[in-house]
Design an enzyme around this catalytic site. Structure first.
Site, PDB file in Angstrom:
ATOM      1  N   ARG A 154       0.837  -1.213   0.000  1.00 36.65           N
ATOM      2  CA  ARG A 154       0.000   0.000   0.000  1.00 36.65           C
ATOM      3  C   ARG A 154       0.869   1.258   0.000  1.00 36.65           C
ATOM      4  NH1 ARG A 154      -2.045  -3.950  -0.808  1.00 36.65           N
ATOM      5  NH2 ARG A 154      -3.961  -4.838   0.025  1.00 36.65           N
ATOM      6  N   SER A 227     -10.457  -0.244   3.914  1.00 35.93           N
ATOM      7  CA  SER A 227      -9.577  -0.477   5.068  1.00 35.93           C
ATOM      8  C   SER A 227      -8.858   0.813   5.445  1.00 35.93           C
ATOM      9  CB  SER A 227      -8.552  -1.562   4.753  1.00 35.93           C
ATOM     10  OG  SER A 227      -9.185  -2.798   4.524  1.00 35.93           O
ATOM     11  N   GLU A 323      -4.044   3.765   5.934  1.00 36.88           N
ATOM     12  CA  GLU A 323      -3.944   3.572   4.489  1.00 36.88           C
ATOM     13  C   GLU A 323      -4.304   4.834   3.716  1.00 36.88           C
ATOM     14  OE1 GLU A 323      -5.514   0.360   2.307  1.00 36.88           O
ATOM     15  OE2 GLU A 323      -4.916  -1.172   3.737  1.00 36.88           O
TER      16      GLU A 323
END
Length: 330
Positions: A154, A227, A323
């Site tokens: 990520r 998320s 994130e």
């Protein structure tokens, strides 16, 4: 008011919003915004606006998907950054091209994909990305090979360069021969009734969409950015010590010395799953997903995220990393 799009449904504005839908705009737009804070934005599907943006936001709507070359085994495609990501997945699947099907239904636009190195169900963008076209601060377009994009979990070069590089297009190498990736157990189970020879990119993408819809709230119904926290990657000895105390802690080796653990498990054990403070909350079905039940501000959602991270640190000695990009809230 210049309301900014974002999947968390947070009320946020910018001093100025410009629509970018023609490549001929790029050089002039870069010059016009050189003296003020500027942000490139797609759908705002991976952004939390804690504050309004004091500057110019460029909404990327560059369009176009083309096959550059192909042979019996592979094809090279180019997709403009303003295209819908799931639309690109459908485009590839409709043509029998393999490589993107596990990334179906990830919200947002193509330009956001390399910033996060999006990943799901055993696949990451870096597996098919050959190059990323960017507009630099001098107003020049250039291609960066994947090896120079510093793709990680990520993460990428683009996540750390701020507004200095605008992503304008991607080049992806896809396969024309069957190459299903069913390494994710839930996906393999969903497709268990099919013989391997029956599998197609569309069949796998549809299964992925069904799994995602069963686990994650629809942002159009309940504001969220997917998320909110990464799964932490820790030294092996630290994970062993945690598992001595918590034998049920899910963990996956990523190297000889590093292990990834489940952030969702930590958050759920700390009692945050389904928690709600006013309209800022945690999804009842997924501990990693922060949700806006209606009128939550970005500041309220950020306060909740920090409280969750602080609690996990106090209980387990593990730092949680967000994130989404967090704008403001310093």
């Amino acid at each position: 008011m210049n309301r900014l799009p974002n999947s968390l449904g947070v009320a946020a504005s910018a001093d100025r919003i410009v629509l970018l839908d023609d490549r001929d705009q790029l050089a002039d737009l870069r010059r016009q915004t050189a003296a003020a804070p500027t942000m490139m934005l797609g759908d705002g599907s991976n952004v939390l606006f804690v504050d309004d943006f004091r500057g110019t936001v460029v909404l990327n709507r560059l369009s176009g998907v083309n096959v550059l070359e192909q042979d019996a085994r592979n094809c090279l495609i180019e997709a403009a950054a303003g295209e819908s990501w799931d639309g690109l997945v459908r485009w590839a699947c409709d043509r029998g091209f393999w490589g993107l099907e596990n990334l179906a239904l990830i919200p947002g636009r193509v330009g956001a994909a390399p910033i996060q190195n999006i990943g799901a169900y055993g696949v990451e963008l870096k597996g098919s990305c050959l190059a990323v076209e960017v507009l630099d601060e001098d107003g020049k377009l250039r291609w960066l090979d994947a090896e120079h994009c510093n793709f990680g979990y990520r993460d990428s070069l683009f996540k750390h360069t701020g507004a200095s590089l605008w992503v304008t297009a991607l080049r992806l190498r896809l396969s024309r021969t069957a190459s299903p990736n069913l390494s994710y157990a839930g996906l393999a189970e969903a497709l268990a009734e099919h013989h391997p020879d029956e599998l197609t990119p569309t069949l796998i993408a549809d299964a992925v969409r069904q799994i995602r819809r069963s686990k994650l709230p629809d942002p159009a119904v309940l504001g969220n950015a997917g998320s909110f926290f990464k799964n932490p990657t820790l030294p092996s000895d630290q994970v062993r010590a945690l598992q001595d105390r918590y034998p049920q802690l899910p963990a996956w080796p990523v190297s000889e010395s590093r292990v990834k653990i489940s952030a969702a498990w930590l958050i759920e054990q700390a009692g945050w799953k389904g928690h709600r403070n006013g309209d800022a909350g945690v999804a009842p079905g997924h501990a990693l997903v922060l949700v806006n039940h209606g009128q939550a501000s970005g500041a309220q959602l950020w306060a909740l995220a920090r409280a969750m991270a602080d609690d996990v640190w106090a209980r387990f000695g593990v730092r949680l990393e967000t994130e989404p990009r967090v704008i403001g809230g310093a």
